[in-house]
Design a protein around this motif. Structure first.
Motif, short mmCIF file in Angstrom:
data_model
loop_
_atom_site.label_atom_id
_atom_site.label_comp_id
_atom_site.label_asym_id
_atom_site.label_seq_id
_atom_site.Cartn_x
_atom_site.Cartn_y
_atom_site.Cartn_z
N ASP A 152 0.83 -1.27 0.02
CA ASP A 152 -0.10 -0.13 -0.10
C ASP A 152 0.92 1.24 -0.08
OD1 ASP A 152 -2.68 -0.82 -0.22
OD2 ASP A 152 -2.62 -1.52 1.85
N ARG A 153 2.03 1.14 0.73
CA ARG A 153 2.94 2.50 0.55
C ARG A 153 3.25 2.62 -0.88
NH1 ARG A 153 7.01 3.01 5.35
NH2 ARG A 153 7.01 5.07 4.46
N ALA A 185 0.73 4.20 -2.91
CA ALA A 185 0.12 5.43 -2.35
C ALA A 185 0.11 6.49 -3.60
CB ALA A 185 0.72 5.85 -1.29
N GLN A 186 1.34 6.71 -4.24
CA GLN A 186 1.29 7.90 -5.12
C GLN A 186 0.45 7.39 -6.41
OE1 GLN A 186 2.08 10.33 -2.97
NE2 GLN A 186 2.36 11.07 -5.20
N ARG A 235 -2.36 6.02 -6.31
CA ARG A 235 -3.67 6.31 -5.74
C ARG A 235 -3.98 7.86 -5.82
NH1 ARG A 235 -6.81 2.24 -4.20
NH2 ARG A 235 -8.15 3.73 -2.72
N VAL A 236 -2.79 8.65 -5.45
CA VAL A 236 -2.98 10.02 -5.35
C VAL A 236 -3.13 10.74 -6.68
CG1 VAL A 236 -1.89 12.09 -4.89
CG2 VAL A 236 -1.63 10.33 -3.15
N GLU A 267 -7.87 8.02 -2.44
CA GLU A 267 -7.59 8.21 -1.15
C GLU A 267 -6.24 7.25 -1.10
OE1 GLU A 267 -6.91 9.94 2.27
OE2 GLU A 267 -8.38 10.42 0.94
N PRO A 268 -5.06 7.52 -0.63
CA PRO A 268 -4.09 6.45 -0.46
C PRO A 268 -4.45 5.64 1.00
CG PRO A 268 -3.24 8.50 -0.28
CD PRO A 268 -4.56 8.89 -0.58
N LYS A 269 -3.98 4.34 0.85
CA LYS A 269 -4.37 3.57 1.96
C LYS A 269 -3.12 3.44 2.99
CE LYS A 269 -7.36 0.46 -0.78
NZ LYS A 269 -7.55 -1.05 -1.09
N PRO A 303 3.02 7.21 1.68
CA PRO A 303 4.02 6.58 0.58
C PRO A 303 5.46 6.56 1.18
CG PRO A 303 3.37 9.03 0.04
CD PRO A 303 2.51 8.54 1.17
N CYS A 319 -6.55 2.04 -10.02
CA CYS A 319 -5.97 3.39 -10.54
C CYS A 319 -5.92 3.59 -12.16
CB CYS A 319 -4.33 3.49 -10.16
SG CYS A 319 -4.20 3.38 -8.20
N ALA A 340 2.46 7.45 -10.99
CA ALA A 340 2.64 7.92 -9.73
C ALA A 340 3.24 9.35 -9.54
CB ALA A 340 3.34 6.84 -8.80
#
Length: 168
Positions: free
Chosen positions: A15-16, A19-20, A22-23, A28-30, A33, A87, A98
């Motif tokens: 998930d890290r 993260a970007q 998703r952004v 919403e990031p989980k 990052p 995404c 990302a």
């Protein structure tokens, strides 16, 4: 050494790495990052390699799975592939990035404003790492081959507006 590599792959948090992505897709990031190369671009700057580590990670997971048959590695690839698909679907243009300002960069390149690339660190390298992760030999074994090819194909179609060939 393989045990050390395996442990490292299991220590990273999917998930890290997502993260970007998703952004940039408006999701919403989980998780927060990672920093360093995966850090979001700072305000007023466009330099970012965010996303390229996930491509390397997909490749590494696929190769390690082929060597160890550890089902947890396969689960991670499947999870990441699903996250990337979410995404990509949300962006609706085939892109899967990302790093910030990808749409602006793509529009400038399609308009032959290739000097815009100089404002970015390495967008095509980053996209290449993502593609390599999706079509890595073995990745199709781990995630369904049609899914990996479809995601890569959509990214390739998006990237066709890439840099023009340089005269030789």
């Amino acid at each position: 050494m393989q045990d050390v590599d395996h442990a490292y792959l299991m220590r990273l948090e999917p998930d890290r790495l997502l993260a970007q992505f998703r952004v940039e897709a408006g999701l919403e990031p989980k998780a927060k990052p990672y920093g360093g190369w995966e850090a979001p671009a700072q305000p007023g700057k466009t330099w970012s390699l965010a996303g390229h580590s996930l491509g390397h990670y997909l490749s590494a997971l696929s190769l390690m799975y082929r060597m160890t048959d550890d089902y947890r590695l396969k689960e991670r690839v499947t999870y990441l592939a699903s996250g990337l698909k979410e995404c990509q679907d949300k962006r609706r243009d085939g892109s899967l990035v990302a790093f910030p300002y990808a749409r602006e960069l793509e529009a400038d390149i399609r308009s032959n404003k290739v000097e815009t690339v100089d404002k970015y660190w390495a967008p095509f390298y980053t996209i290449h790492k993502e593609l390599a992760g999706c079509v890595m030999p073995g990745c199709g074994v781990v995630m369904s081959r049609p899914r990996s090819v479809d995601q890569a194909g959509r990214l390739v179609r998006f990237s066709r507006g890439g840099p023009p060939r340089q005269p030789t």
